[in-house]
Design a protein around this motif. Structure first.
Motif, mmCIF file in Angstrom:
data_model
loop_
_atom_site.group_PDB
_atom_site.id
_atom_site.type_symbol
_atom_site.label_atom_id
_atom_site.label_comp_id
_atom_site.label_asym_id
_atom_site.label_seq_id
_atom_site.Cartn_x
_atom_site.Cartn_y
_atom_site.Cartn_z
ATOM 1 N N GLU A 192 -6.762 0.143 -6.928
ATOM 2 C CA GLU A 192 -5.992 -1.099 -6.875
ATOM 3 C C GLU A 192 -5.280 -1.327 -8.209
ATOM 4 N N LYS A 194 -3.759 8.115 -9.798
ATOM 5 C CA LYS A 194 -5.113 7.996 -9.282
ATOM 6 C C LYS A 194 -5.168 6.928 -8.182
ATOM 7 N N PRO A 195 -6.008 7.124 -7.175
ATOM 8 C CA PRO A 195 -6.164 6.082 -6.148
ATOM 9 C C PRO A 195 -6.869 4.856 -6.708
ATOM 10 N N GLN A 241 0.858 -1.188 0.000
ATOM 11 C CA GLN A 241 0.000 0.000 0.000
ATOM 12 C C GLN A 241 0.889 1.231 0.000
ATOM 13 N N ASP A 253 1.315 5.723 -1.187
ATOM 14 C CA ASP A 253 0.628 7.006 -1.303
ATOM 15 C C ASP A 253 0.679 7.587 -2.710
ATOM 16 N N GLY A 254 1.251 6.842 -3.663
ATOM 17 C CA GLY A 254 1.352 7.334 -5.028
ATOM 18 C C GLY A 254 2.570 8.196 -5.269
ATOM 19 N N VAL A 295 -3.158 2.105 -3.992
ATOM 20 C CA VAL A 295 -2.788 3.511 -3.855
ATOM 21 C C VAL A 295 -3.926 4.205 -3.118
ATOM 22 N N SER A 296 -3.615 4.705 -1.940
ATOM 23 C CA SER A 296 -4.646 5.312 -1.099
ATOM 24 C C SER A 296 -4.776 6.799 -1.396
#
Length: 735
Positions: free
Chosen positions: A714, A711-712, A628, A630-631, A734-735
């Motif tokens: 899966e 973009k957030p 996981q 944060d991008g 990406v949360s």
């Protein structure tokens, strides 16, 4: 040659005296290159400035030149005479009283092509750029660029027009041989390494052809309509990488229109994107005769017209200045940009003193590059590698371009005059001799009309081993009529493959081709247009001196009906639409190359990234960390590669990403690593996906932000050994 204190011998004694006495403040090496350029331009008269805006070739009517078909029909003597008329003036005249040297320009990117001189100087004919991309190895790209940069410098040239990083949108595009791949990331990675290596020799590298010059058909007139996100995520991406990762010194604008405006007059491309967004500090040269105006081109951001003064001549520039359609500051800007790069690479101080190329040394490197870029497409029953002592007689059969001499492919301005060549028969005989074989190698040259095909069949029947050589040599200036080999070579192979069960097919292509005979062939090796060391490279691969490790850089379709333009003339060759010129619409969007095949559920003949080996590999211990993100933070992908076979070899680990955004293709390549292993040896390959990298691996173009955005959602991480063979998957949130 690189002694900064050496005066240029092309300048006279009084000018050299001015150098010594410090009368040229722009020769003060304590100043930055831009400061020096600004001082030089400030000292120039208007006439001197205009003389530096363009090349020195005598202006000709390009539309009066023979067509590509007519050129192909010329005798070698006629063709050389025509090329000599064009190539002799590839320079900008020097200005002695200012210490400005003659600015010498040579073409690339498959070696040092047409350069300034008569005749154009010979150089090492390297394997085609598409072949280099098949190597999937940045180190090979550095070696490739190092040869080109070294030879350009040795020959006294200042600019090498390359690398070319347009994409293989169709397999019939005439310049696919000098572009890398259908994939923008692979093209960018390899192009960056080539450009960086060229510029280590104080030679200006020039990325081309900016942009969407993905076809030769009506290249002087065609207009390309392409959506912004498609332009950004595919076609502009390798150019962005060249600017940001290679600090490339020059960009060449394309011939075609883009959204209705010629590329050389397109301010959005030349200024807003290239300079304002990417921070490009170099200069922009027109492709030869791609300039279509004086004020409009210079104002949009073009800095240098080549090869002549059709538009940027004294009359036109003075008239434009007088009517204020052009400003003198714009003229100054163009010159400062180019002179800055010349000062950056010490080209004002460098004497013109051409040296001698290390032909054999560079040829040996070319041989290594070529052997690591060939792709083993088929090897039924492990027919390859061949036992060099198992055959008494070997016959090589094929048409002249592929069996009579080294296949130095690629027609047009990038064609290299080779220092030497190793033909197929001689090269194979030498390699066999080195392996202790007494086999006799002969050849049969098949006529283009197949009139002596029966003779070839007889020779094949009598030989212990048959090597069929076929392929495609494309050319600048014209696209291919179809993705099939010319001169009925498919029929030739179909009939000859029935004659002798001990038959191997060697393809020498400059672009993927149809293979309707593939089921008959036991072994197929794609060797590409190899250039100088053709004969040695092919024999090294066939007889196991080298284990092939190349991967398909552009998808091979099983049928012409599977290609993106089949049934879609608006995609290629374009339709008029009442404009008076062809309009080509990239309506397939992001679904180009392997993305097209996967999005449409079409099985290719050979997928992107595919390539066999003489050994076998096993992948294990796959991991993606963290799961996981944060991008913004990098992601680490690891896998262990083990050589489970009996000979040394190399495998290319490939990482693809599935983007959770509507309209995105199933997969995009985001990383790769070539791993060389001895038998039973293992290695942990580590590939980093960095969201902030110049290839924007996790991003999509956002119209509202006018930027790349992660973009957030899966994301799916795929790992394997081709775009189709990705057995390992992991979910990345990406949360």
């Amino acid at each position: 040659m690189n002694n900064e204190h050496t005066l240029n011998p092309e300048l006279n004694e009084s000018t050299q005296s001015s150098h010594r006495n410090g009368n040229f403040p722009w020769m003060d090496q304590s100043l930055s290159p831009r400061e020096r350029a600004e001082k030089l331009v400030a000292a120039m008269t208007l006439e001197q400035k205009i003389a530096q805006l363009h090349g020195a070739m005598e202006t000709i009517n390009i539309y009066a030149l023979p067509s590509m078909e007519e050129m192909n029909a010329m005798s070698p003597e006629e063709y050389d005479k025509l090329m000599a008329q064009i190539q002799v003036q590839r320079h900008v005249k020097g200005i002695e009283e200012l210490g400005i040297p003659r600015f010498r320009i040579t073409n690339g990117p498959v070696g040092v092509g047409m350069g300034d001189g008569h005749p154009s100087p010979p150089a090492t004919a390297l394997p085609m750029t598409i072949g280099l991309a098949a190597g999937f190895d940045p180190e090979l790209a550095r070696d490739y660029g190092d040869i080109i940069g070294s030879e350009t410098a040795t020959l006294g040239q200042h600019v090498l027009e390359g690398p070319g990083v347009c994409l293989h949108r169709t397999p019939i595009a005439g310049r696919n041989f000098e572009y890398f791949s259908e994939d923008p990331y692979l093209s960018g990675v390899m192009g960056v390494e080539v450009a960086k290596a060229i510029q280590t020799h104080n030679v200006i590298a020039m990325g081309k052809h900016y942009v969407v010059n993905d076809q030769e058909y009506e290249r002087f007139r065609a207009n390309v309509e392409v959506d912004e996100h498609v332009l950004r995520e595919l076609y502009l991406l390798p150019f962005e990488m060249l600017v940001k990762d290679a600090d490339i010194a020059a960009i060449m604008s394309a011939y075609n229109r883009v959204r209705g405006t010629y590329a050389t007059e397109n301010r959005y491309l030349l200024n807003d994107i290239l300079r304002d967004e990417w921070g490009f500090k170099g200069y922009i040269q027109s492709d030869f005769w791609s300039c279509r105006s004086t004020a409009a081109s210079l104002t949009a951001g073009m800095d240098h017209e080549m090869p002549d003064a059709k538009w940027c001549n004294e009359t036109n520039v003075k008239n434009a200045l007088e009517d204020t359609s052009l400003e003198i500051q714009t003229v100054n800007r163009a010159l400062v940009r180019r002179f800055t790069q010349m000062f950056r690479f010490g080209q004002f101080e460098r004497p013109y003193n051409p040296g001698v190329i290390d032909a054999k040394g560079h040829g040996a490197i070319s041989r290594k590059i070529g052997s690591q870029t060939a792709v083993l497409l088929k090897n039924e029953g492990g027919m390859l590698p061949l036992d060099p002592k198992a055959y008494g007689t070997i016959v090589i059969i094929g048409q002249s371009e592929f069996v009579d001499d080294a296949c130095n492919g690629g027609g047009g301005s990038s064609k290299v005059d080779p220092l030497y060549t190793i033909p197929p028969v001689e090269g194979m005989q030498e390699v066999l001799h080195g392996l202790g074989s007494e086999a006799k190698v002969s050849k049969v040259t098949v006529a283009k009309d197949l009139s002596n095909l029966e003779e070839a069949k007889s020779a094949a029947k009598e030989a212990d081993l048959v090597i069929l050589m076929a392929g495609l040599v494309a050319s600048e200036g014209a696209d291919l009529p179809s993705p099939n080999m010319l001169n009925d070579q498919n029929q030739m192979l179909t009939e000859l493959l029935d004659v002798n069960q001990h038959t191997v097919v060697v393809m020498k292509d400059s672009s993927p081709v149809m293979m309707p005979w593939i089921t008959k062939a036991k072994a197929v090796l794609e060797a590409w247009n190899q250039g100088t060391e053709d004969g040695h490279v092919v024999a090294d691969l066939l007889f196991g001196v080298v284990n092939p490790s190349g991967k398909v850089p552009t998808t091979y379709a099983a049928s012409e009906n599977d290609l993106i333009y089949a049934g879609h003339p608006e995609r290629y060759p374009g339709t008029d639409e009442g404009n008076g010129f062809p309009v080509i619409r990239y309506s397939e969007g992001l679904n180009m190359g392997y993305r097209w095949f996967q999005s449409q559920g079409i099985k290719p003949l050979f997928p992107f990234g595919f390539g066999l080996s003489y050994t076998s590999f096993e992948l294990s211990e796959f991991s993606v960390t963290p799961a996981q993100v944060d991008g913004k933070s990098p992601i680490t992908v690891k896998v262990t590669v083990t050589n489970t076979g009996k000979v040394a070899g190399a495998e290319v680990v490939q990482v693809y990403l599935g983007i959770p955004v509507t309209g995105q293709p199933p997969k995009r390549l985001v990383g790769f690593q070539k791993v060389f292993l001895e038998p039973e040896q293992s290695h942990e390959a580590t590939i980093t996906i960095d969201p902030s990298a110049t290839n924007h691996p996790m991003s999509v173009w956002d119209y509202c932000e006018h930027d790349f955005v992660v973009k957030p959602g899966e994301y799916t991480v795929y790992l394997g050994t081709s775009s189709e063979d990705t057995p390992f998957e992991a979910t990345l949130v990406v949360s």
